[in-house]
Design a protein around this motif. Structure first.
Motif, PDB file in Angstrom:
ATOM      1  N   ASP A 127       0.867  -1.178   0.000  1.00  0.00           N
ATOM      2  CA  ASP A 127       0.000   0.000   0.000  1.00  0.00           C
ATOM      3  C   ASP A 127       0.904   1.228   0.000  1.00  0.00           C
ATOM      4  OD1 ASP A 127      -1.751   2.080   0.421  1.00  0.00           O
ATOM      5  OD2 ASP A 127      -2.875   1.089   2.017  1.00  0.00           O
ATOM      6  N   ILE A 141      -5.411   8.456  -7.527  1.00  0.00           N
ATOM      7  CA  ILE A 141      -5.865   7.217  -8.154  1.00  0.00           C
ATOM      8  C   ILE A 141      -7.291   7.416  -8.660  1.00  0.00           C
ATOM      9  CG2 ILE A 141      -6.401   4.776  -7.753  1.00  0.00           C
ATOM     10  CD1 ILE A 141      -4.147   4.821  -5.628  1.00  0.00           C
ATOM     11  N   SER A 153      -2.001  -1.257  -3.507  1.00  0.00           N
ATOM     12  CA  SER A 153      -1.420  -0.287  -4.443  1.00  0.00           C
ATOM     13  C   SER A 153       0.086  -0.506  -4.401  1.00  0.00           C
ATOM     14  CB  SER A 153      -1.786   1.154  -4.063  1.00  0.00           C
ATOM     15  OG  SER A 153      -1.494   1.425  -2.709  1.00  0.00           O
ATOM     16  N   ASN A 173      -7.099  -4.882 -12.173  1.00  0.00           N
ATOM     17  CA  ASN A 173      -6.142  -3.879 -11.722  1.00  0.00           C
ATOM     18  C   ASN A 173      -5.891  -2.839 -12.802  1.00  0.00           C
ATOM     19  OD1 ASN A 173      -3.191  -4.740 -12.985  1.00  0.00           O
ATOM     20  ND2 ASN A 173      -4.488  -6.535 -12.621  1.00  0.00           N
ATOM     21  N   VAL A 255      -2.665  -0.713  -9.072  1.00  0.00           N
ATOM     22  CA  VAL A 255      -3.735  -0.755  -8.078  1.00  0.00           C
ATOM     23  C   VAL A 255      -4.660  -1.931  -8.360  1.00  0.00           C
ATOM     24  CG1 VAL A 255      -5.597   0.517  -6.962  1.00  0.00           C
ATOM     25  CG2 VAL A 255      -3.617   1.761  -7.885  1.00  0.00           C
TER      26      VAL A 255
END
Length: 323
Positions: A127, A141, A153, A173, A255
């Protein structure tokens, strides 16, 4: 025997769409389950400030990061032709941005790849807000999924020329290419039987000049190709195989989000690439079935294997992939 796939493997250019709204993505792009390059999105000040090595080094600091170090640009995860090493983040930025090294682990032309992980990779997800909070302030994002479905992420850094092995992920993703450019080649999940899989990875390392004696059916897989420029976003639907080459030093943020029910995912998976739990069970059952067939004479083994394949094809295979 090797052969360039450029003249004999079917190619499709990945569509490039500009200034996509959340509504467009959710209602028009997402349901088609096809990879798309999205251009012109506002991804925040990172598009400018991450171009500066000095800025990156200062913001990322001297935190130790685990990296892949490879003597060649083409990385092979199955045979592990690279080393796992650690470097301070600011030192990694400096080295990954250079073509030759004065200090090195293998050689002065070695390549570097960072795929950020959680503080404890066995229990923590990647993350960017936790591992690189100051850099996270620079990136926006796009709201292409519900925040409560967020999984990870992943901050990525690649030396010029690095080529990652072909693999699939079980979650949808987006790959946000912040700086630098990348060539991307994707293959449909329906081409899985041409990919020579070893787990979630393809054994075909050189997808441009494959060994067609060893991998003769790879030529039947359709290539979806595109080039990501700085600021572009690639939507990679779950199960789509992808192979990436860094055309220059670059930084990206990947992500992942859960688009299926939580109970389908392996709750010990911190990378987002373990097969869904019902699929894992099915694979284990298949292993037992194949072991049982080994007890039969060859002609019987062949006969009952064909029966099993036919049953699976009739019951499970789709004529076309979603939607």
């Amino acid at each position: 025997m090797t052969s360039s796939t450029s003249s004999c493997q079917k190619k499709i250019q990945v569509s490039v769409l500009t200034n996509v709204t959340q509504n467009q993505f959710v209602n028009e792009i997402y349901p088609k389950r096809l990879p798309v390059i999205i251009r012109g999105q506002d991804i925040g000040p990172c598009i400018d400030c991450w171009k500066s090595m000095e800025y990156l080094g200062k913001k990322g600091g001297s935190k130790e990061v685990k990296i892949h170090v490879s003597p060649t640009p083409q990385m092979d995860f199955i045979n592990k032709n690279f080393l796992y090493r650690s470097l301070p983040f600011n030192e990694l930025v400096k080295r990954a941005g250079a073509d030759k090294q004065t200090e090195y682990f293998i050689s002065e032309t070695e390549k570097y790849y960072l795929r950020a992980v959680g503080d404890n990779p066995r229990t923590d997800i990647a993350d960017i807000n936790k591992q690189f909070p100051e850099l996270a302030e620079d990136i926006s994002i796009p709201p292409f999924f519900s925040p409560d479905r967020f999984f990870s992420s992943v901050f990525r850094i690649s030396s010029n020329g690095i080529q990652l092995w072909t693999h699939y992920d079980v979650m949808d993703n987006i790959l946000i290419q912040v700086t630098g450019s990348k060539r991307v080649v994707l293959f449909s999940p329906q081409d899985a039987n041409y990919m020579y899989l070893n787990g979630d990875k393809s054994e075909v390392l050189d997808i441009d000049n494959p060994d067609l004696e060893k991998y003769p059916n790879f030529i039947n897989a359709t290539r979806y190709e595109g080039v990501l420029q700085a600021g572009d976003i690639l939507f990679i639907p779950a199960l789509w195989f992808h192979n990436v080459i860094a055309l220059e030093f670059g930084i990206a943020v990947n992500v992942f989000w859960k688009h299926l029910d939580d109970n389908l995912y392996d709750n010990k998976d911190t990378y987002g690439n373990k097969d869904l739990t019902p699929a894992s069970r099915a694979m284990q059952i298949m292993d037992r079935a194949m072991k049982a067939l080994e007890e039969l004479p060859d002609s019987y083994k062949d006969f009952y294997a064909r029966r099993l394949i036919t049953r699976i094809e009739r019951k499970c295979l789709q004529k076309s992939f979603p939607p």
